[in-house]
Design a protein around this motif. Structure first.
Motif, PDB file in Angstrom:
ATOM      1  N   MET A  17       0.829  -1.207   0.000  1.00 28.82           N
ATOM      2  CA  MET A  17       0.000   0.000   0.000  1.00 28.82           C
ATOM      3  C   MET A  17       0.865   1.260   0.000  1.00 28.82           C
ATOM      4  SD  MET A  17      -3.060  -0.731  -0.469  1.00 28.82           S
ATOM      5  CE  MET A  17      -3.649   0.919  -0.345  1.00 28.82           C
ATOM      6  N   GLU A  18       1.976   1.240   0.723  1.00 30.53           N
ATOM      7  CA  GLU A  18       2.869   2.397   0.716  1.00 30.53           C
ATOM      8  C   GLU A  18       3.495   2.597  -0.662  1.00 30.53           C
ATOM      9  OE1 GLU A  18       5.614   2.416   3.987  1.00 30.53           O
ATOM     10  OE2 GLU A  18       3.994   2.594   5.448  1.00 30.53           O
ATOM     11  N   LEU A  19       3.814   1.506  -1.340  1.00 28.82           N
ATOM     12  CA  LEU A  19       4.338   1.604  -2.706  1.00 28.82           C
ATOM     13  C   LEU A  19       3.275   2.176  -3.659  1.00 28.82           C
ATOM     14  CD1 LEU A  19       6.309  -1.764  -2.934  1.00 28.82           C
ATOM     15  CD2 LEU A  19       7.291   0.542  -3.102  1.00 28.82           C
ATOM     16  N   VAL A  20       2.062   1.704  -3.540  1.00 27.71           N
ATOM     17  CA  VAL A  20       0.973   2.177  -4.414  1.00 27.71           C
ATOM     18  C   VAL A  20       0.706   3.662  -4.177  1.00 27.71           C
ATOM     19  CG1 VAL A  20      -1.516   1.981  -4.848  1.00 27.71           C
ATOM     20  CG2 VAL A  20      -0.107  -0.075  -4.717  1.00 27.71           C
ATOM     21  N   VAL A  21       0.578   4.063  -2.916  1.00 33.26           N
ATOM     22  CA  VAL A  21       0.282   5.471  -2.609  1.00 33.26           C
ATOM     23  C   VAL A  21       1.442   6.373  -3.023  1.00 33.26           C
ATOM     24  CG1 VAL A  21      -0.190   7.108  -0.737  1.00 33.26           C
ATOM     25  CG2 VAL A  21      -1.392   4.923  -0.798  1.00 33.26           C
ATOM     26  N   ALA A  22       2.667   5.946  -2.746  1.00 37.38           N
ATOM     27  CA  ALA A  22       3.832   6.744  -3.167  1.00 37.38           C
ATOM     28  C   ALA A  22       3.867   6.866  -4.684  1.00 37.38           C
ATOM     29  CB  ALA A  22       5.126   6.125  -2.640  1.00 37.38           C
ATOM     30  N   GLY A  23       3.553   5.783  -5.394  1.00 43.42           N
ATOM     31  CA  GLY A  23       3.503   5.833  -6.858  1.00 43.42           C
ATOM     32  C   GLY A  23       2.437   6.791  -7.357  1.00 43.42           C
ATOM     33  N   MET A  24       1.279   6.796  -6.707  1.00 35.67           N
ATOM     34  CA  MET A  24       0.211   7.721  -7.106  1.00 35.67           C
ATOM     35  C   MET A  24       0.620   9.173  -6.844  1.00 35.67           C
ATOM     36  SD  MET A  24      -3.084   5.354  -5.985  1.00 35.67           S
ATOM     37  CE  MET A  24      -4.017   6.700  -5.414  1.00 35.67           C
TER      38      MET A  24
END
Length: 168
Positions: A17-24
């Motif tokens: 989730m941290e990877l997804v949010v950082a990517g967004m």
């Protein structure tokens, strides 16, 4: 603090989730930077151009989210952790899915009819209220909002076929 994962409760890890949010956030920052560069993000003779400060805010956002992204790529997850338990995710989806349907319905039915249906559905489904309690709330709340916005404040909101039929 990480939660131990029960096999039947496994959903999505905190790291993912941290990877997804950082990517967004990185994508949003690149969009902000690109658009503000297009309108002018340099220092002109008379001072900063319109996109100067927003461009640098986007740059700071890009740097911060990139650091978060890389840090999460490099970390080795010790004890696996759940971002959300399945039961919690189910409760979130019980609100998120009908809310998304409500937003889509606004384009076809207007905000007032969609709100009436949304309120009625929630009261019946999640609240388990009887029809004699649902009907007044589902009718009177959108009606009050209609008078407040359309009549008193003169703020037009999206209308559907019912409002057109009634002459609004």
């Amino acid at each position: 603090m990480s939660n131990p994962i029960e096999p039947r409760e496994r959903t999505v890890s905190v790291r993912l989730m941290e990877l997804v949010v950082a990517g967004m956030f990185m994508a949003a920052a690149l969009l902000v930077m690109t658009d503000n560069w297009r309108i002018g993000a340099r220092w002109a003779d008379d001072g900063p151009q319109a996109g100067y400060f927003p461009f640098y805010v986007g740059l700071i956002m890009l740097i911060a989210s990139s650091v978060t992204f890389v840090a999460n790529l490099m970390v080795k997850e010790g004890r696996p952790s759940n971002f959300v338990a399945r039961s919690e995710l189910t409760r979130v989806l019980q609100v998120l899915v009908p809310a998304a349907v409500f937003v889509i319905a606004i384009g076809y039915l207007g905000i007032y009819v969609s709100a009436a249906l949304f309120i009625a559905a929630f009261m019946a489904w999640l609240g388990r209220y009887p029809a004699h309690r649902i009907a007044p709330v589902a009718i009177l709340v959108p009606l009050a909002l209609f008078f407040m916005f359309e009549v008193w404040f003169l703020v037009p909101l999206p209308k559907g076929p019912l409002e057109s039929w009634l002459g609004y």
